[in-house]
Scaffold this active site. Structure first.
Site, PDB file in Angstrom:
ATOM      1  N   HIS A 108       2.188  78.917 -70.067  1.00  0.00           N
ATOM      2  CA  HIS A 108       2.432  80.273 -70.568  1.00  0.00           C
ATOM      3  C   HIS A 108       2.468  80.262 -72.092  1.00  0.00           C
ATOM      4  CE1 HIS A 108       6.716  78.967 -70.201  1.00  0.00           C
ATOM      5  NE2 HIS A 108       6.931  79.733 -71.246  1.00  0.00           N
ATOM      6  N   HIS A 110       4.271  80.369 -74.830  1.00  0.00           N
ATOM      7  CA  HIS A 110       5.475  80.160 -75.638  1.00  0.00           C
ATOM      8  C   HIS A 110       5.324  78.824 -76.353  1.00  0.00           C
ATOM      9  CE1 HIS A 110       8.459  82.960 -73.279  1.00  0.00           C
ATOM     10  NE2 HIS A 110       7.773  83.610 -74.196  1.00  0.00           N
ATOM     11  N   ASP A 112       7.154  76.170 -76.523  1.00  0.00           N
ATOM     12  CA  ASP A 112       7.480  74.920 -75.830  1.00  0.00           C
ATOM     13  C   ASP A 112       6.339  74.463 -74.914  1.00  0.00           C
ATOM     14  OD1 ASP A 112       7.986  77.097 -74.172  1.00  0.00           O
ATOM     15  OD2 ASP A 112       9.676  76.160 -73.152  1.00  0.00           O
ATOM     16  N   HIS A 171       9.855  84.083 -65.882  1.00  0.00           N
ATOM     17  CA  HIS A 171      10.332  83.740 -67.226  1.00  0.00           C
ATOM     18  C   HIS A 171       9.490  84.452 -68.284  1.00  0.00           C
ATOM     19  CE1 HIS A 171      11.125  81.178 -70.731  1.00  0.00           C
ATOM     20  NE2 HIS A 171       9.815  81.032 -70.822  1.00  0.00           N
ATOM     21  N   ASN A 202      16.048  81.276 -72.036  1.00  0.00           N
ATOM     22  CA  ASN A 202      15.406  82.285 -72.882  1.00  0.00           C
ATOM     23  C   ASN A 202      14.757  83.363 -72.014  1.00  0.00           C
ATOM     24  OD1 ASN A 202      13.952  83.769 -74.699  1.00  0.00           O
ATOM     25  ND2 ASN A 202      12.636  82.090 -75.372  1.00  0.00           N
TER      26      ASN A 202
HETATM   27 ZN   LIG Z   1       8.748  80.075 -72.146  1.00  0.00          ZN
END
Ligand SMILES: [Zn+2]
Length: 253
Positions: A108, A110, A112, A171, A202
């Site tokens: 995804h 993000h 990380d 998420h 998060n």
């Molecule tokens: Zn994430």
């Protein structure tokens, strides 16, 4: 509203007597992202977790990606959380396994999952994602992957199959899971919380209404998963998915 808040806080104390800071996920504040190097965790002969570290709200957290060895080369799922750790990952794969990297899948948009995308692209390693992840990545400045993945597809890497599955919002709107059918390993990414997680982490881009049905879709599709790897924290079995469902039922606790 006041009553609800008080009620929630009371329940939180009862069900989770440990203060937030004592969670095993949070590392010593003396360590910084700059000094953290990558860790390797072997799950099976051919599958490793690459564990990197990044900061979220001023604290240092670990993050999991996968390295899958095949007869043709290596498949990487998600980049480490920082560029230096990604450089380290790419070098370690050469020295540890003497294999080329076939491709990277990002689960995804993000940091990380994608902070190290440019390190892969500089080495001409294909970076695959779904259309939606590519769109969000571009919007958020996380690099530009090649959006070749359908929301449900299987890639061949030598004799190893790598299945990606988009279960719906959780998420993030674009989170996918990765299934390795030969080894029965499910990489849940950030859709799935580890057993030590006492909250959903998060949730800035999360959909708390739809997350539950997405986890249930993954449970229904992969009932024979033997190993489940969450985005952060320790790997385990399918009970990680059930733990995530429990957290979703009472997200404030
Ligand atoms: Zn994430």
């Amino acid at each position: 509203m006041g009553f609800l808040l008080t009620h929630c806080q009371l329940k939180k104390v009862e069900s989770n007597p440990l203060p937030q800071e004592s969670q095993s996920q949070i590392l010593s504040p003396k360590k910084t992202v700059e000094t953290q190097s990558l860790e390797w965790i072997k799950i099976k002969e051919s599958v490793w977790i690459h564990k990197s570290f990044g900061s979220f709200q001023g604290k240092l957290y670990p993050s999991n990606g996968l390295v899958v060895l095949t007869n043709k080369g290596v498949v990487v799922i998600d980049t480490p959380w920082t560029e230096p750790q990604t450089e380290e990952l790419i070098q370690s794969i050469q020295t540890k396994f003497q294999k080329q990297i076939l491709f990277l899948i990002v689960t995804h948009a993000h940091d990380d999952r994608m902070a190290g995308v440019s390190s892969f692209q500089k080495k001409k390693i294909p970076v695959y994602s779904t259309q939606l992840t590519a769109k969000l990545a571009k919007e958020n400045g996380y690099g530009i992957p090649s959006p070749i993945l359908d929301i449900q597809t299987r890639l061949a890497a030598g004799k190893v199959s790598v299945e990606v599955f988009y279960p719906g919002h959780g998420h993030s709107p674009d989170n996918i899971v990765v299934w390795l059918p030969e080894t029965h390993i499910l990489f849940g990414g950030c859709l799935v919380k580890d057993l030590d997680a006492s909250d959903l982490g998060n949730t800035k881009d999360a959909n708390l209404m739809l997350w539950e049905s997405s986890v249930k879709r993954v449970l229904a599709r992969y009932p024979d998963a033997e190993v489940v790897v969450p985005g952060h924290g320790n790997w385990g079995k399918l009970d990680l998915l059930r733990h995530t469902l429990r957290l979703l039922v009472s997200p404030n606790h």
